[in-house]
Design a protein around this motif. Structure first.
Motif, PDB file in Angstrom:
ATOM      1  N   HIS A 243      -1.373   7.408   8.017  1.00  0.00           N
ATOM      2  CA  HIS A 243      -1.543   7.078   9.430  1.00  0.00           C
ATOM      3  C   HIS A 243      -0.810   8.119  10.277  1.00  0.00           C
ATOM      4  O   HIS A 243       0.342   8.466  10.010  1.00  0.00           O
TER       5      HIS A 243
ATOM      6  N   ALA B 224       2.459  -5.361   2.415  1.00  0.00           N
ATOM      7  CA  ALA B 224       1.360  -5.832   3.265  1.00  0.00           C
ATOM      8  C   ALA B 224       1.615  -7.262   3.678  1.00  0.00           C
ATOM      9  O   ALA B 224       2.048  -8.090   2.860  1.00  0.00           O
TER      10      ALA B 224
ATOM     11  N   TYR C 162      -3.031   5.801   2.092  1.00  0.00           N
ATOM     12  CA  TYR C 162      -3.215   5.806   3.542  1.00  0.00           C
ATOM     13  C   TYR C 162      -2.262   6.809   4.182  1.00  0.00           C
ATOM     14  O   TYR C 162      -1.096   6.928   3.777  1.00  0.00           O
TER      15      TYR C 162
ATOM     16  N   HIS D  44     -13.200  -4.993   9.643  1.00  0.00           N
ATOM     17  CA  HIS D  44     -12.346  -5.184   8.463  1.00  0.00           C
ATOM     18  C   HIS D  44     -13.156  -5.174   7.173  1.00  0.00           C
ATOM     19  O   HIS D  44     -12.767  -4.529   6.191  1.00  0.00           O
TER      20      HIS D  44
ATOM     21  N   GLU E  83      -8.006   1.045  -4.637  1.00  0.00           N
ATOM     22  CA  GLU E  83      -7.011   1.189  -3.572  1.00  0.00           C
ATOM     23  C   GLU E  83      -6.848   2.655  -3.191  1.00  0.00           C
ATOM     24  O   GLU E  83      -6.393   3.453  -4.005  1.00  0.00           O
TER      25      GLU E  83
ATOM     26  N   GLU F 176       1.788   4.531   1.629  1.00  0.00           N
ATOM     27  CA  GLU F 176       1.717   5.187   2.933  1.00  0.00           C
ATOM     28  C   GLU F 176       2.250   6.612   2.838  1.00  0.00           C
ATOM     29  O   GLU F 176       3.431   6.830   2.556  1.00  0.00           O
TER      30      GLU F 176
ATOM     31  N   HIS G  91      -6.911  -5.008   5.062  1.00  0.00           N
ATOM     32  CA  HIS G  91      -7.794  -4.203   4.218  1.00  0.00           C
ATOM     33  C   HIS G  91      -7.353  -4.232   2.761  1.00  0.00           C
ATOM     34  O   HIS G  91      -8.181  -4.332   1.850  1.00  0.00           O
ATOM     35  N   ARG G  92      -6.050  -4.195   2.533  1.00  0.00           N
ATOM     36  CA  ARG G  92      -5.567  -4.277   1.152  1.00  0.00           C
ATOM     37  C   ARG G  92      -5.882  -5.643   0.544  1.00  0.00           C
ATOM     38  O   ARG G  92      -6.238  -5.748  -0.638  1.00  0.00           O
TER      39      ARG G  92
ATOM     40  N   TRP H 229       0.845  -1.190   0.000  1.00  0.00           N
ATOM     41  CA  TRP H 229       0.000   0.000   0.000  1.00  0.00           C
ATOM     42  C   TRP H 229       0.884   1.245   0.000  1.00  0.00           C
ATOM     43  O   TRP H 229       2.071   1.191   0.317  1.00  0.00           O
TER      44      TRP H 229
ATOM     45  N   THR I  76      -4.060  -2.410   7.955  1.00  0.00           N
ATOM     46  CA  THR I  76      -4.131  -2.065   6.540  1.00  0.00           C
ATOM     47  C   THR I  76      -3.761  -3.253   5.666  1.00  0.00           C
ATOM     48  O   THR I  76      -4.243  -3.372   4.533  1.00  0.00           O
ATOM     49  N   SER I  77      -2.937  -4.147   6.168  1.00  0.00           N
ATOM     50  CA  SER I  77      -2.598  -5.352   5.400  1.00  0.00           C
ATOM     51  C   SER I  77      -3.843  -6.169   5.091  1.00  0.00           C
ATOM     52  O   SER I  77      -4.026  -6.657   3.961  1.00  0.00           O
TER      53      SER I  77
END
Length: 295
Positions: free
Chosen positions: A248, A184, A246, A204, A243, A170, A232-233, A168, A229-230
């Protein structure tokens, strides 16, 4: 198209300084990019979520000077969206029912730890140790028909075999400074719960469905959700969802260094307001300037 951001609290308590920080970051990010800010009410937990808490969320955010688009999306009003996503994963052969209670799972973990450490997820919870995947279709049907409670779990090993090179983007930072293209590792979470008999979705599942349906292009949220997030991806790829990027952000902590909770009245917005705090005072308290800072 203007970028879309969202703040998504659960109405299971009053907002605290950590919520204010995240909401203000989303608001400032939307303002500086000419984007849209949405408010989403994550109220799938019917036993803990209450209308008075949702009313308080509206009042607190308004007092902070945060504006958002309406109507507000309430997850409890869109259960069919999550059911459709769950059905798609089930059609791929990636979902199975597990019938152990929480107490039974705790006993299974304790028995396995007698022979050495049992693996735990990034939040510190033990991975699911049961053997429900080995049940036959007939056994599953019989147990469900008999009314035994169950959780619908993702077959993580099978799901990961379908997806390779998962990453993802970031824009903020992880707990260890991770930024840019982040690999991820959903397998670290084991067979996560996607729904329960009494609750037709999980965090999730619902969060990825909601973000996709609402067109959220940048997810701004706390570092406590960085590792999630892993998962979610993985779900986004399996479900064919877009996608987002993100971002954070760091967490507001108490004097002992602990993440704030809704039970902490010392940091509750309502208590601070009653004590004479101003919106600008709250901004200074959480370190928010007039323009976005990932802080």
């Amino acid at each position: 198209m203007p970028p879309v951001f969202r703040f998504a609290p659960s109405p299971n308590g009053f907002l605290h300084l950590g919520h204010a920080y995240s909401a203000l970051l989303n608001f400032e990010r939307a303002r500086e990019t000419g984007g849209r800010l949405l408010l989403r009410i994550e109220d799938i937990d019917a036993t803990r979520c209450r209308p008075e808490y949702e009313t308080a969320i509206d009042e607190d955010l308004g007092w902070l000077g945060i504006a958002w688009e309406r109507p507000v999306r309430r997850q409890s009003e869109h259960l069919s969206d999550y059911r459709a996503a769950l059905d798609k994963l089930s059609a791929l052969g990636l979902v199975y029912p597990a019938f152990e209670s929480r107490a039974e799972i705790a006993r299974l973990v304790a028995a396995r730890e007698a022979g050495g450490p049992w693996p735990r997820d990034p939040d510190g919870a033990p991975l699911y140790p049961g053997e429900a995947k080995a049940l036959t279709a007939g056994e599953r049907t019989r147990l469900i028909a008999s009314g035994v409670p169950y959780a619908l779990r993702l077959d993580m090993a099978a799901a990961c075999r379908r997806v390779a090179g998962l990453t993802w983007n970031e824009l903020g930072g992880g707990p260890d400074g991770e930024c840019g293209t982040v690999p991820a590792r959903p397998e670290a979470w084991g067979d996560v719960i996607l729904a329960r008999k009494e609750t037709p979705t999980s965090y999730h599942l619902s969060v990825v469905v909601d973000d996709a349906l609402q067109g959220v292009g940048e997810v701004v949220r706390g570092q406590d959700l960085f590792h999630a997030t892993s998962v979610h991806r993985l779900l986004q790829v399996l479900l064919g969802l877009p996608e987002p990027a993100y971002r954070h952000h760091g967490l507001i902590r108490d004097e002992a260094g602990r993440k704030l909770s809704k039970s902490s009245q010392a940091t509750g917005l309502r208590e601070l307001r009653a004590g004479g705090a101003s919106p600008e005072g709250i901004r200074r308290l959480v370190g928010i300037r007039s323009s976005f800072s990932g802080g």
